[in-house]
Design a protein around this motif. Structure first.
Motif, PDB file in Angstrom:
ATOM      1  N   VAL A   1      87.650  33.328  49.245  1.00 30.93           N
ATOM      2  CA  VAL A   1      86.553  32.560  50.059  1.00 30.93           C
ATOM      3  C   VAL A   1      85.174  32.240  49.115  1.00 30.93           C
ATOM      4  CG1 VAL A   1      87.344  33.563  52.374  1.00 30.93           C
ATOM      5  CG2 VAL A   1      85.438  34.779  51.007  1.00 30.93           C
ATOM      6  N   GLY A   2      85.459  32.861  47.908  1.00 31.54           N
ATOM      7  CA  GLY A   2      84.125  32.471  47.103  1.00 31.54           C
ATOM      8  C   GLY A   2      84.651  32.728  45.588  1.00 31.54           C
ATOM      9  N   ILE A   3      83.863  31.938  44.522  1.00 29.89           N
ATOM     10  CA  ILE A   3      84.149  32.435  43.243  1.00 29.89           C
ATOM     11  C   ILE A   3      83.000  32.255  42.654  1.00 29.89           C
ATOM     12  CG2 ILE A   3      86.392  31.206  42.987  1.00 29.89           C
ATOM     13  CD1 ILE A   3      84.994  28.461  42.169  1.00 29.89           C
ATOM     14  N   ALA A   4      83.062  33.109  41.554  1.00 28.15           N
ATOM     15  CA  ALA A   4      81.817  33.192  40.437  1.00 28.15           C
ATOM     16  C   ALA A   4      82.573  32.724  39.071  1.00 28.15           C
ATOM     17  CB  ALA A   4      81.187  34.482  40.438  1.00 28.15           C
ATOM     18  N   MET A   5      82.284  31.547  38.740  1.00 24.00           N
ATOM     19  CA  MET A   5      82.882  31.259  37.066  1.00 24.00           C
ATOM     20  C   MET A   5      81.643  31.307  36.069  1.00 24.00           C
ATOM     21  SD  MET A   5      85.208  28.024  37.947  1.00 24.00           S
ATOM     22  CE  MET A   5      86.181  28.398  36.725  1.00 24.00           C
ATOM     23  N   TRP A   6      82.213  31.948  35.105  1.00 21.44           N
ATOM     24  CA  TRP A   6      80.998  32.313  34.115  1.00 21.44           C
ATOM     25  C   TRP A   6      81.497  32.265  32.660  1.00 21.44           C
ATOM     26  CZ3 TRP A   6      81.348  36.859  31.402  1.00 21.44           C
ATOM     27  CH2 TRP A   6      82.509  37.968  31.834  1.00 21.44           C
ATOM     28  N   PHE A   7      80.643  32.360  31.833  1.00 25.24           N
ATOM     29  CA  PHE A   7      80.866  32.510  30.340  1.00 25.24           C
ATOM     30  C   PHE A   7      79.804  33.292  29.661  1.00 25.24           C
ATOM     31  CE2 PHE A   7      79.241  28.256  30.871  1.00 25.24           C
ATOM     32  CZ  PHE A   7      78.366  28.089  29.789  1.00 25.24           C
ATOM     33  N   PRO A   8      80.279  33.847  28.568  1.00 26.00           N
ATOM     34  CA  PRO A   8      79.167  34.873  27.729  1.00 26.00           C
ATOM     35  C   PRO A   8      78.151  33.566  27.245  1.00 26.00           C
ATOM     36  CG  PRO A   8      81.474  35.388  27.123  1.00 26.00           C
ATOM     37  CD  PRO A   8      81.492  34.357  27.979  1.00 26.00           C
ATOM     38  N   THR A   9      77.014  34.127  26.784  1.00 25.52           N
ATOM     39  CA  THR A   9      76.067  33.363  26.094  1.00 25.52           C
ATOM     40  C   THR A   9      75.373  34.355  25.009  1.00 25.52           C
ATOM     41  OG1 THR A   9      74.186  33.784  27.463  1.00 25.52           O
ATOM     42  CG2 THR A   9      75.305  31.778  27.959  1.00 25.52           C
ATOM     43  N   TYR A  10      74.705  33.600  24.184  1.00 32.81           N
ATOM     44  CA  TYR A  10      73.955  34.521  23.218  1.00 32.81           C
ATOM     45  C   TYR A  10      72.566  33.931  23.086  1.00 32.81           C
ATOM     46  CZ  TYR A  10      72.832  37.054  18.856  1.00 32.81           C
ATOM     47  OH  TYR A  10      72.298  37.649  17.905  1.00 32.81           O
TER      48      TYR A  10
ATOM     49  N   TRP B   1      66.770  35.069  20.295  1.00 31.56           N
ATOM     50  CA  TRP B   1      65.501  35.625  20.585  1.00 31.56           C
ATOM     51  C   TRP B   1      65.686  37.210  20.940  1.00 31.56           C
ATOM     52  CZ3 TRP B   1      60.867  32.456  22.720  1.00 31.56           C
ATOM     53  CH2 TRP B   1      60.694  31.537  21.969  1.00 31.56           C
ATOM     54  N   GLU B   2      66.609  37.680  21.986  1.00 32.32           N
ATOM     55  CA  GLU B   2      66.937  38.759  22.245  1.00 32.32           C
ATOM     56  C   GLU B   2      67.975  39.460  21.239  1.00 32.32           C
ATOM     57  OE1 GLU B   2      66.006  40.861  24.869  1.00 32.32           O
ATOM     58  OE2 GLU B   2      64.836  39.144  25.898  1.00 32.32           O
ATOM     59  N   GLY B   3      68.637  38.965  20.513  1.00 34.28           N
ATOM     60  CA  GLY B   3      69.651  39.244  19.755  1.00 34.28           C
ATOM     61  C   GLY B   3      70.901  39.971  20.676  1.00 34.28           C
ATOM     62  N   ARG B   4      71.033  39.415  21.688  1.00 31.34           N
ATOM     63  CA  ARG B   4      71.902  39.986  22.545  1.00 31.34           C
ATOM     64  C   ARG B   4      72.937  38.950  23.655  1.00 31.34           C
ATOM     65  NH1 ARG B   4      70.924  43.687  19.895  1.00 31.34           N
ATOM     66  NH2 ARG B   4      70.077  45.572  20.596  1.00 31.34           N
ATOM     67  N   HIS B   5      73.828  39.198  23.963  1.00 30.35           N
ATOM     68  CA  HIS B   5      74.590  38.299  24.775  1.00 30.35           C
ATOM     69  C   HIS B   5      74.107  38.289  26.059  1.00 30.35           C
ATOM     70  CE1 HIS B   5      77.386  38.045  21.586  1.00 30.35           C
ATOM     71  NE2 HIS B   5      78.521  37.507  22.266  1.00 30.35           N
ATOM     72  N   GLY B   6      74.514  37.332  26.989  1.00 36.15           N
ATOM     73  CA  GLY B   6      74.154  37.170  28.348  1.00 36.15           C
ATOM     74  C   GLY B   6      75.318  36.715  29.042  1.00 36.15           C
ATOM     75  N   ILE B   7      75.129  36.449  30.266  1.00 37.29           N
ATOM     76  CA  ILE B   7      76.020  35.594  31.044  1.00 37.29           C
ATOM     77  C   ILE B   7      75.491  34.259  31.801  1.00 37.29           C
ATOM     78  CG2 ILE B   7      77.263  35.563  33.443  1.00 37.29           C
ATOM     79  CD1 ILE B   7      78.414  38.429  32.681  1.00 37.29           C
ATOM     80  N   HIS B   8      76.185  33.009  31.434  1.00 38.12           N
ATOM     81  CA  HIS B   8      75.708  32.159  32.090  1.00 38.12           C
ATOM     82  C   HIS B   8      76.867  31.677  33.235  1.00 38.12           C
ATOM     83  CE1 HIS B   8      74.196  27.796  33.033  1.00 38.12           C
ATOM     84  NE2 HIS B   8      75.721  27.686  33.061  1.00 38.12           N
ATOM     85  N   LEU B   9      76.431  31.700  34.481  1.00 41.34           N
ATOM     86  CA  LEU B   9      76.956  31.595  35.637  1.00 41.34           C
ATOM     87  C   LEU B   9      77.227  30.057  35.879  1.00 41.34           C
ATOM     88  CD1 LEU B   9      78.333  32.486  38.219  1.00 41.34           C
ATOM     89  CD2 LEU B   9      75.967  32.659  39.293  1.00 41.34           C
TER      90      LEU B   9
END
Length: 158
Positions: A63-72, A75-83
């Motif tokens: 009944v629902g989805i969250a599609m995402w991929f890693p980002t970088y 400035w933070e020097g770290r990954h994140g998630i783009h939804l």
């Protein structure tokens, strides 16, 4: 409340159905070019770059989805998630399903040391904006999303 889990290969046809529902909701019913084969390749191929979590109702129906991929972040020097897409069927909204999907992605961020969970929302989508405000997400004032696609992308590539 829905059960949240990672998508499975067998979910691809239903995920595509939900993508089509999202396109209708976003007033772009003919815009989806994605196929089940595309989803199978991109979500479950040799080196997946995009990921999906799904919400199941009590009967096991997606009944629902969250599609995402890693980002970088440089400035933070770290990954994140783009939804890329968060979608919950209308009949399931208001039951905590969207929150549960976002919570799952936030948990992934925290567990992996990611610093950000980011997404875009259409300016006219007042129900989504109200939901995002309710979970204390912030607006990226001063930023506009830009895109190259179609002929402009081809021209830039030359």
């Amino acid at each position: 409340m829905s059960r949240i889990r990672e998508a499975r290969l067998a979910d691809c046809p239903r995920i595509l159905d939900l993508i089509h529902e999202l396109a209708v909701y976003e007033k772009e019913p003919d815009a989806v070019k994605n196929t089940v084969a595309d989803l199978e390749e991109h979500l479950f191929g040799e080196d997946p770059k995009v990921f999906t979590h799904v919400a199941e109702d009590e009967s096991g129906q997606l009944v629902g989805i969250a599609m995402w991929f890693p980002t970088y972040s440089t400035w933070e020097g770290r990954h994140g998630i783009h939804l890329e897409d968060l979608y919950v069927q209308e009949s399931e909204r208001g039951k905590g399903t969207g929150t549960a999907l976002l919570r799952t992605l936030a948990q992934i961020c925290v567990a992996r040391g990611y610093r950000r969970l980011e997404w875009a929302v259409l300016d006219w989508n007042a129900p989504a904006i109200a939901f995002y405000d309710s979970i204390h997400s912030s607006t990226m004032d001063g930023w506009s999303t830009r895109r190259l696609d179609g002929p402009a992308l081809e021209e830039m590539a030359r």
